[in-house]
Write a protein that holds these residues in place. Structure first.
Motif, PDB file in Angstrom:
ATOM      1  N   LEU A  73       2.701  29.967 -13.267  1.00  0.00           N
ATOM      2  CA  LEU A  73       1.808  31.043 -13.256  1.00  0.00           C
ATOM      3  C   LEU A  73       0.457  31.845 -11.808  1.00  0.00           C
ATOM      4  O   LEU A  73       0.764  32.445 -12.160  1.00  0.00           O
ATOM      5  CB  LEU A  73       1.308  30.919 -14.885  1.00  0.00           C
ATOM      6  CG  LEU A  73      -0.370  32.234 -15.379  1.00  0.00           C
ATOM      7  CD1 LEU A  73       1.186  33.419 -15.352  1.00  0.00           C
ATOM      8  CD2 LEU A  73      -0.515  31.601 -16.239  1.00  0.00           C
ATOM      9  N   LEU A  74       0.164  30.202 -11.745  1.00  0.00           N
ATOM     10  CA  LEU A  74      -0.269  30.545 -10.589  1.00  0.00           C
ATOM     11  C   LEU A  74       0.368  30.910  -8.880  1.00  0.00           C
ATOM     12  O   LEU A  74      -0.638  31.654  -8.688  1.00  0.00           O
ATOM     13  CB  LEU A  74      -1.577  29.223 -10.002  1.00  0.00           C
ATOM     14  CG  LEU A  74      -2.298  29.179 -11.002  1.00  0.00           C
ATOM     15  CD1 LEU A  74      -3.028  27.153 -10.739  1.00  0.00           C
ATOM     16  CD2 LEU A  74      -3.345  29.482 -10.736  1.00  0.00           C
ATOM     17  N   ALA A  75       1.336  31.024  -9.232  1.00  0.00           N
ATOM     18  CA  ALA A  75       2.382  31.494  -7.967  1.00  0.00           C
ATOM     19  C   ALA A  75       2.698  33.152  -8.461  1.00  0.00           C
ATOM     20  O   ALA A  75       2.322  33.918  -7.133  1.00  0.00           O
ATOM     21  CB  ALA A  75       3.803  30.118  -8.553  1.00  0.00           C
ATOM     22  N   ILE A  76       2.674  33.373  -9.690  1.00  0.00           N
ATOM     23  CA  ILE A  76       2.950  34.923  -9.604  1.00  0.00           C
ATOM     24  C   ILE A  76       1.282  35.433  -9.818  1.00  0.00           C
ATOM     25  O   ILE A  76       1.271  36.754  -8.794  1.00  0.00           O
ATOM     26  CB  ILE A  76       3.465  35.200 -11.813  1.00  0.00           C
ATOM     27  CG1 ILE A  76       4.622  35.107 -12.029  1.00  0.00           C
ATOM     28  CG2 ILE A  76       3.221  36.471 -11.695  1.00  0.00           C
ATOM     29  CD1 ILE A  76       5.287  34.257 -12.899  1.00  0.00           C
ATOM     30  N   GLU A  96       1.009  40.818 -20.325  1.00  0.00           N
ATOM     31  CA  GLU A  96       1.329  40.261 -21.255  1.00  0.00           C
ATOM     32  C   GLU A  96       0.759  38.642 -21.292  1.00  0.00           C
ATOM     33  O   GLU A  96       1.350  38.270 -23.007  1.00  0.00           O
ATOM     34  CB  GLU A  96       2.943  39.994 -21.270  1.00  0.00           C
ATOM     35  CG  GLU A  96       4.355  41.249 -21.015  1.00  0.00           C
ATOM     36  CD  GLU A  96       5.706  41.523 -21.128  1.00  0.00           C
ATOM     37  OE1 GLU A  96       6.009  39.999 -20.603  1.00  0.00           O
ATOM     38  OE2 GLU A  96       5.963  41.948 -20.463  1.00  0.00           O
ATOM     39  N   ILE A  97       0.657  38.200 -20.293  1.00  0.00           N
ATOM     40  CA  ILE A  97       0.250  36.616 -20.499  1.00  0.00           C
ATOM     41  C   ILE A  97      -0.863  36.930 -20.809  1.00  0.00           C
ATOM     42  O   ILE A  97      -1.064  35.791 -21.860  1.00  0.00           O
ATOM     43  CB  ILE A  97       0.434  35.938 -19.254  1.00  0.00           C
ATOM     44  CG1 ILE A  97       1.610  35.904 -18.071  1.00  0.00           C
ATOM     45  CG2 ILE A  97      -0.063  34.715 -18.985  1.00  0.00           C
ATOM     46  CD1 ILE A  97       2.773  35.051 -19.692  1.00  0.00           C
ATOM     47  N   GLU A  98      -1.542  37.414 -20.374  1.00  0.00           N
ATOM     48  CA  GLU A  98      -3.240  37.830 -20.654  1.00  0.00           C
ATOM     49  C   GLU A  98      -3.033  38.079 -21.866  1.00  0.00           C
ATOM     50  O   GLU A  98      -4.052  37.894 -22.650  1.00  0.00           O
ATOM     51  CB  GLU A  98      -3.857  38.551 -20.190  1.00  0.00           C
ATOM     52  CG  GLU A  98      -5.658  39.028 -20.127  1.00  0.00           C
ATOM     53  CD  GLU A  98      -6.278  39.684 -20.831  1.00  0.00           C
ATOM     54  OE1 GLU A  98      -6.928  39.272 -22.097  1.00  0.00           O
ATOM     55  OE2 GLU A  98      -5.367  41.322 -21.553  1.00  0.00           O
ATOM     56  N   ALA A  99      -1.933  39.492 -22.762  1.00  0.00           N
ATOM     57  CA  ALA A  99      -2.658  39.369 -24.154  1.00  0.00           C
ATOM     58  C   ALA A  99      -2.007  38.115 -25.294  1.00  0.00           C
ATOM     59  O   ALA A  99      -3.238  38.206 -26.421  1.00  0.00           O
ATOM     60  CB  ALA A  99      -1.221  40.190 -24.247  1.00  0.00           C
ATOM     61  N   ARG A 100      -1.971  37.632 -24.375  1.00  0.00           N
ATOM     62  CA  ARG A 100      -1.263  35.728 -25.282  1.00  0.00           C
ATOM     63  C   ARG A 100      -2.608  35.117 -25.486  1.00  0.00           C
ATOM     64  O   ARG A 100      -2.651  33.725 -25.976  1.00  0.00           O
ATOM     65  CB  ARG A 100      -0.503  34.952 -25.117  1.00  0.00           C
ATOM     66  CG  ARG A 100       1.156  35.384 -25.788  1.00  0.00           C
ATOM     67  CD  ARG A 100       2.536  35.023 -24.735  1.00  0.00           C
ATOM     68  NE  ARG A 100       2.852  34.198 -23.646  1.00  0.00           N
ATOM     69  CZ  ARG A 100       3.428  34.325 -23.095  1.00  0.00           C
ATOM     70  NH1 ARG A 100       4.370  35.214 -22.975  1.00  0.00           N
ATOM     71  NH2 ARG A 100       3.223  33.895 -21.351  1.00  0.00           N
ATOM     72  N   GLY A 101      -3.382  35.693 -24.608  1.00  0.00           N
ATOM     73  CA  GLY A 101      -4.973  34.870 -23.989  1.00  0.00           C
ATOM     74  C   GLY A 101      -4.407  33.423 -23.032  1.00  0.00           C
ATOM     75  O   GLY A 101      -5.171  32.978 -23.573  1.00  0.00           O
ATOM     76  N   GLU A 102      -3.476  33.794 -22.510  1.00  0.00           N
ATOM     77  CA  GLU A 102      -3.486  32.906 -21.588  1.00  0.00           C
ATOM     78  C   GLU A 102      -2.879  32.861 -20.282  1.00  0.00           C
ATOM     79  O   GLU A 102      -3.512  31.978 -19.462  1.00  0.00           O
ATOM     80  CB  GLU A 102      -1.931  32.025 -21.888  1.00  0.00           C
ATOM     81  CG  GLU A 102      -1.166  31.567 -22.773  1.00  0.00           C
ATOM     82  CD  GLU A 102       0.228  31.767 -23.404  1.00  0.00           C
ATOM     83  OE1 GLU A 102       0.547  31.815 -22.413  1.00  0.00           O
ATOM     84  OE2 GLU A 102       0.253  31.297 -24.476  1.00  0.00           O
ATOM     85  N   ALA A 106      -9.990  30.064 -14.204  1.00  0.00           N
ATOM     86  CA  ALA A 106     -10.818  30.705 -13.339  1.00  0.00           C
ATOM     87  C   ALA A 106      -9.862  30.466 -12.028  1.00  0.00           C
ATOM     88  O   ALA A 106      -9.729  31.860 -11.072  1.00  0.00           O
ATOM     89  CB  ALA A 106     -12.303  29.892 -12.421  1.00  0.00           C
ATOM     90  N   GLU A 107      -8.869  29.782 -11.253  1.00  0.00           N
ATOM     91  CA  GLU A 107      -7.846  29.514 -10.469  1.00  0.00           C
ATOM     92  C   GLU A 107      -7.069  30.904 -10.813  1.00  0.00           C
ATOM     93  O   GLU A 107      -6.576  31.557 -10.077  1.00  0.00           O
ATOM     94  CB  GLU A 107      -7.328  28.421 -11.214  1.00  0.00           C
ATOM     95  CG  GLU A 107      -7.824  27.331 -10.380  1.00  0.00           C
ATOM     96  CD  GLU A 107      -8.486  26.383 -11.444  1.00  0.00           C
ATOM     97  OE1 GLU A 107      -8.755  27.259 -12.639  1.00  0.00           O
ATOM     98  OE2 GLU A 107      -9.259  25.853 -11.720  1.00  0.00           O
ATOM     99  N   HIS A 108      -6.529  31.487 -12.029  1.00  0.00           N
ATOM    100  CA  HIS A 108      -5.963  32.823 -12.051  1.00  0.00           C
ATOM    101  C   HIS A 108      -6.440  33.850 -11.139  1.00  0.00           C
ATOM    102  O   HIS A 108      -5.901  34.335 -10.589  1.00  0.00           O
ATOM    103  CB  HIS A 108      -5.555  32.546 -13.957  1.00  0.00           C
ATOM    104  CG  HIS A 108      -4.953  31.973 -14.092  1.00  0.00           C
ATOM    105  ND1 HIS A 108      -5.271  32.104 -15.588  1.00  0.00           N
ATOM    106  CD2 HIS A 108      -3.387  31.393 -14.342  1.00  0.00           C
ATOM    107  CE1 HIS A 108      -3.970  30.799 -16.348  1.00  0.00           C
ATOM    108  NE2 HIS A 108      -3.427  30.750 -15.085  1.00  0.00           N
ATOM    109  N   MET A 109      -7.670  34.074 -11.311  1.00  0.00           N
ATOM    110  CA  MET A 109      -8.586  35.435 -11.101  1.00  0.00           C
ATOM    111  C   MET A 109      -8.224  35.199  -9.536  1.00  0.00           C
ATOM    112  O   MET A 109      -8.504  35.554  -9.037  1.00  0.00           O
ATOM    113  CB  MET A 109     -10.102  36.223 -12.015  1.00  0.00           C
ATOM    114  CG  MET A 109     -10.384  36.862 -11.818  1.00  0.00           C
ATOM    115  SD  MET A 109      -9.353  38.403 -10.808  1.00  0.00           S
ATOM    116  CE  MET A 109      -8.920  38.728 -13.235  1.00  0.00           C
ATOM    117  N   GLN A 110      -8.951  33.844  -8.989  1.00  0.00           N
ATOM    118  CA  GLN A 110      -9.245  33.915  -8.197  1.00  0.00           C
ATOM    119  C   GLN A 110      -7.563  34.044  -6.698  1.00  0.00           C
ATOM    120  O   GLN A 110      -7.482  34.258  -6.133  1.00  0.00           O
ATOM    121  CB  GLN A 110      -9.904  32.442  -7.401  1.00  0.00           C
ATOM    122  CG  GLN A 110     -11.173  32.205  -8.664  1.00  0.00           C
ATOM    123  CD  GLN A 110     -11.231  30.551  -8.426  1.00  0.00           C
ATOM    124  OE1 GLN A 110     -10.801  29.575  -8.057  1.00  0.00           O
ATOM    125  NE2 GLN A 110     -12.435  30.425  -8.712  1.00  0.00           N
TER     126      GLN A 110
END
Length: 120
Positions: A73-76, A96-102, A106-110
């Motif tokens: 997920l971090l690679a995407i 889609e991933i965010e809609a599942r709450g996943e 903080a690393e995702h946003m960064q």
């Protein structure tokens, strides 16, 4: 301050329908690189789900699968989408991933923000 946050809500509400609109005559398939990252994440996510189901979620196998899914997920998130089709595909998949709450670390946003920075 409240005026600016209200403007952001209005802007995001107005912009949201535009994301779903596809320009006529344009190929909307993502690049091979982004498609491979998305497929790798889907496979890692499925493996993680299977590991949780098979062993009840408390083993090193599910921990390893969780880390693999997170790396995928971090690679995407970190993928520098240059073309319009890649930007749209990345955004749609991450929605889609965010809609599942996943999409909650903080690393995702960064990683998403870093992927948008000019690397020249």
């Amino acid at each position: 301050m409240l005026f600016h946050s209200g403007s952001a809500v209005v802007a995001s509400t107005v912009a949201a329908p535009a994301l779903g609109a596809e320009p006529p005559g344009r190929d909307q398939e993502p690049s091979n690189n982004l498609r491979a990252l998305i497929e790798a994440h889907k496979a890692a996510y499925a493996a993680f789900g299977k590991a949780l189901h098979d062993i009840g979620g408390g083993s090193s196998g599910s921990d390893r699968a969780s880390r693999e899914e997170e790396r995928a997920l971090l690679a995407i998130c970190g993928y520098a989408a240059v073309t319009e089709r890649d930007r749209l595909a990345k955004a749609r998949y991450l929605f889609e991933i965010e809609a599942r709450g996943e999409l909650d670390l903080a690393e995702h946003m960064q990683a998403v923000l870093r992927s948008m920075m000019w690397k020249g």
